[in-house]
Design a protein around this motif. Structure first.
Motif, PDB file in Angstrom:
ATOM      1  N   PRO A  18       4.498  16.431   4.323  1.00  0.00           N
ATOM      2  CA  PRO A  18       4.433  16.404   2.947  1.00  0.00           C
ATOM      3  C   PRO A  18       4.503  14.970   2.246  1.00  0.00           C
ATOM      4  O   PRO A  18       3.839  14.679   1.192  1.00  0.00           O
ATOM      5  N   VAL A  19       5.043  14.092   2.891  1.00  0.00           N
ATOM      6  CA  VAL A  19       5.399  12.696   2.477  1.00  0.00           C
ATOM      7  C   VAL A  19       4.413  11.922   3.240  1.00  0.00           C
ATOM      8  O   VAL A  19       3.384  11.124   2.463  1.00  0.00           O
ATOM      9  N   ALA A  20       4.127  11.986   4.278  1.00  0.00           N
ATOM     10  CA  ALA A  20       3.093  11.023   5.237  1.00  0.00           C
ATOM     11  C   ALA A  20       1.622  11.242   4.839  1.00  0.00           C
ATOM     12  O   ALA A  20       0.975  10.283   4.806  1.00  0.00           O
ATOM     13  N   LEU A  21       1.267  12.734   4.801  1.00  0.00           N
ATOM     14  CA  LEU A  21      -0.223  12.804   4.753  1.00  0.00           C
ATOM     15  C   LEU A  21      -0.791  12.171   3.276  1.00  0.00           C
ATOM     16  O   LEU A  21      -1.759  11.433   3.643  1.00  0.00           O
ATOM     17  N   PRO A  22      -0.263  12.125   2.398  1.00  0.00           N
ATOM     18  CA  PRO A  22      -0.949  11.463   1.297  1.00  0.00           C
ATOM     19  C   PRO A  22      -1.046   9.822   1.616  1.00  0.00           C
ATOM     20  O   PRO A  22      -1.960   9.286   0.960  1.00  0.00           O
ATOM     21  N   ILE A  23       0.170   9.349   2.008  1.00  0.00           N
ATOM     22  CA  ILE A  23       0.267   7.805   2.369  1.00  0.00           C
ATOM     23  C   ILE A  23      -1.004   7.448   3.516  1.00  0.00           C
ATOM     24  O   ILE A  23      -1.638   6.476   3.465  1.00  0.00           O
ATOM     25  N   ILE A  24      -0.931   8.295   4.480  1.00  0.00           N
ATOM     26  CA  ILE A  24      -2.217   8.218   5.498  1.00  0.00           C
ATOM     27  C   ILE A  24      -3.475   8.145   5.040  1.00  0.00           C
ATOM     28  O   ILE A  24      -4.172   7.476   5.293  1.00  0.00           O
ATOM     29  N   GLN A  25      -3.613   9.176   4.041  1.00  0.00           N
ATOM     30  CA  GLN A  25      -4.944   9.309   3.617  1.00  0.00           C
ATOM     31  C   GLN A  25      -5.449   8.252   2.615  1.00  0.00           C
ATOM     32  O   GLN A  25      -6.472   7.768   2.338  1.00  0.00           O
ATOM     33  N   ASN A  26      -4.382   7.815   1.723  1.00  0.00           N
ATOM     34  CA  ASN A  26      -4.852   7.026   0.441  1.00  0.00           C
ATOM     35  C   ASN A  26      -4.388   5.693   0.511  1.00  0.00           C
ATOM     36  O   ASN A  26      -4.909   4.863  -0.126  1.00  0.00           O
ATOM     37  N   SER A  27      -3.391   5.140   1.232  1.00  0.00           N
ATOM     38  CA  SER A  27      -2.664   4.109   1.059  1.00  0.00           C
ATOM     39  C   SER A  27      -3.563   2.772   1.686  1.00  0.00           C
ATOM     40  O   SER A  27      -4.083   2.825   2.897  1.00  0.00           O
ATOM     41  N   PRO A  28      -4.161   2.014   0.770  1.00  0.00           N
ATOM     42  CA  PRO A  28      -4.793   0.741   1.105  1.00  0.00           C
ATOM     43  C   PRO A  28      -3.910  -0.195   1.998  1.00  0.00           C
ATOM     44  O   PRO A  28      -4.578  -1.150   2.511  1.00  0.00           O
ATOM     45  N   VAL A  29      -2.704  -0.089   1.917  1.00  0.00           N
ATOM     46  CA  VAL A  29      -1.949  -1.208   2.618  1.00  0.00           C
ATOM     47  C   VAL A  29      -1.523  -1.074   4.303  1.00  0.00           C
ATOM     48  O   VAL A  29      -1.247  -1.801   4.953  1.00  0.00           O
ATOM     49  N   LEU A  30      -2.107   0.404   4.619  1.00  0.00           N
ATOM     50  CA  LEU A  30      -2.004   0.895   5.920  1.00  0.00           C
ATOM     51  C   LEU A  30      -3.206  -0.225   6.689  1.00  0.00           C
ATOM     52  O   LEU A  30      -4.173  -0.125   6.256  1.00  0.00           O
ATOM     53  N   THR A  31      -3.133  -0.820   7.691  1.00  0.00           N
ATOM     54  CA  THR A  31      -3.927  -1.784   8.386  1.00  0.00           C
ATOM     55  C   THR A  31      -4.654  -0.529   9.500  1.00  0.00           C
ATOM     56  O   THR A  31      -4.355   0.590   9.924  1.00  0.00           O
ATOM     57  N   GLU A  32      -6.023  -1.119  10.157  1.00  0.00           N
ATOM     58  CA  GLU A  32      -6.433  -0.455  11.064  1.00  0.00           C
ATOM     59  C   GLU A  32      -5.599  -0.167  12.261  1.00  0.00           C
ATOM     60  O   GLU A  32      -5.746   0.849  12.759  1.00  0.00           O
ATOM     61  N   ALA A  33      -4.909  -1.339  12.481  1.00  0.00           N
ATOM     62  CA  ALA A  33      -3.913  -0.794  13.694  1.00  0.00           C
ATOM     63  C   ALA A  33      -3.018   0.066  13.576  1.00  0.00           C
ATOM     64  O   ALA A  33      -2.719   0.964  14.328  1.00  0.00           O
ATOM     65  N   ASP A  34      -2.512   0.259  12.413  1.00  0.00           N
ATOM     66  CA  ASP A  34      -1.461   1.418  11.925  1.00  0.00           C
ATOM     67  C   ASP A  34      -2.377   2.723  12.003  1.00  0.00           C
ATOM     68  O   ASP A  34      -1.790   3.665  12.568  1.00  0.00           O
ATOM     69  N   LEU A  35      -3.408   2.793  11.584  1.00  0.00           N
ATOM     70  CA  LEU A  35      -4.289   4.033  11.581  1.00  0.00           C
ATOM     71  C   LEU A  35      -4.579   4.352  12.868  1.00  0.00           C
ATOM     72  O   LEU A  35      -4.721   5.517  13.349  1.00  0.00           O
ATOM     73  N   LEU A  36      -4.968   3.416  13.881  1.00  0.00           N
ATOM     74  CA  LEU A  36      -5.343   3.746  15.211  1.00  0.00           C
ATOM     75  C   LEU A  36      -4.199   4.384  15.877  1.00  0.00           C
ATOM     76  O   LEU A  36      -4.199   5.081  16.585  1.00  0.00           O
ATOM     77  N   GLU A  37      -3.094   3.797  15.755  1.00  0.00           N
ATOM     78  CA  GLU A  37      -1.812   4.223  16.250  1.00  0.00           C
ATOM     79  C   GLU A  37      -1.304   5.813  15.645  1.00  0.00           C
ATOM     80  O   GLU A  37      -1.157   6.495  16.621  1.00  0.00           O
ATOM     81  N   ILE A  38      -1.969   5.961  14.593  1.00  0.00           N
ATOM     82  CA  ILE A  38      -1.616   7.483  14.100  1.00  0.00           C
ATOM     83  C   ILE A  38      -2.707   8.180  14.621  1.00  0.00           C
ATOM     84  O   ILE A  38      -2.327   9.500  15.281  1.00  0.00           O
ATOM     85  N   VAL A  39      -3.783   7.772  14.924  1.00  0.00           N
ATOM     86  CA  VAL A  39      -4.875   8.697  15.289  1.00  0.00           C
ATOM     87  C   VAL A  39      -4.484   8.888  17.051  1.00  0.00           C
ATOM     88  O   VAL A  39      -4.573  10.203  17.588  1.00  0.00           O
ATOM     89  N   ARG A  40      -3.859   7.638  17.735  1.00  0.00           N
ATOM     90  CA  ARG A  40      -3.810   7.898  19.256  1.00  0.00           C
ATOM     91  C   ARG A  40      -2.387   8.734  19.144  1.00  0.00           C
ATOM     92  O   ARG A  40      -2.375   9.507  20.277  1.00  0.00           O
ATOM     93  N   ALA A  41      -1.299   8.933  18.417  1.00  0.00           N
ATOM     94  CA  ALA A  41      -0.219   9.367  18.664  1.00  0.00           C
ATOM     95  C   ALA A  41       0.067  10.492  17.887  1.00  0.00           C
ATOM     96  O   ALA A  41       0.999  11.298  18.029  1.00  0.00           O
ATOM     97  N   GLY A  42      -0.808  10.702  16.646  1.00  0.00           N
ATOM     98  CA  GLY A  42      -0.349  11.612  15.817  1.00  0.00           C
ATOM     99  C   GLY A  42      -0.801  13.039  15.826  1.00  0.00           C
ATOM    100  O   GLY A  42      -1.471  13.271  16.946  1.00  0.00           O
TER     101      GLY A  42
END
Length: 168
Positions: A18-42
């Motif tokens: 409930p906290v993470a999903l809006p941040i993951i979907q909308n935060s412009p400060v997450l980098t591509e590396a952050d997002l790739l990590e989420i995709v690989r481990a999430g």
């Protein structure tokens, strides 16, 4: 969310859904590396949140396609702003090409490489074929040729060779 420090955004992206999903979907400060990590481990829900972001690079879209998870892939295809490369579209077709929902989402993409159009057109029903013609401004005669070539390739693959028949 744009003023959120990167370290806090990363921490929140690792919190409960409930906290993470809006941040993951909308935060412009997450980098591509952050997002790739989420995709690989999430989880699937976190991958879907990434797939729904306003902007996705070819690399990030590729990582999502590589999950081979239909729910993640359909979320990716449904995001018309996502940049999806030919390699990823090809993988999606190999994995889910017979799925009508996936076919429809591919047809609705804003731009498709000709090699993807060639691979998918002979799998489409009449309604989706007509939509492909209209959406991508493809001449009907070309679609007819592509369908015929696809059938010929299928037929050629189904005919056993002399070696396969045991003749030498």
């Amino acid at each position: 969310c744009a003023y959120l420090p990167h370290s806090i955004a990363r921490t929140l992206a690792q919190d409960l859904d409930p906290v993470a999903l809006p941040i993951i979907q909308n935060s412009p400060v997450l980098t591509e590396a952050d997002l790739l990590e989420i995709v690989r481990a999430g989880s699937q829900t976190r991958r879907v949140a990434v797939a729904r972001r306003e902007s996705l690079s070819v690399r990030l879209s590729g990582a999502l396609a590589e999950t081979d998870d239909k729910i993640v892939v359909t979320a990716l295809l449904d995001n018309l702003r996502a940049q999806i490369g030919s390699t990823s579209l090809d993988r999606i077709l190999k994995t889910f090409g017979a799925d009508e929902q996936v076919q429809e989402l591919i047809v609705e993409r804003p731009a498709l490489p000709m090699e993807i159009i060639t691979r998918i057109v002979d799998r489409l029903g009449d309604t989706l074929k007509q939509r492909m013609i209209e959406r991508h401004n493809i001449p009907e005669v070309l679609v007819s040729r592509l369908v015929s070539q696809g059938r010929e390739r299928t037929l050629a693959r189904s005919i056993p060779t002399i070696t396969e028949l045991g003749a030498v």
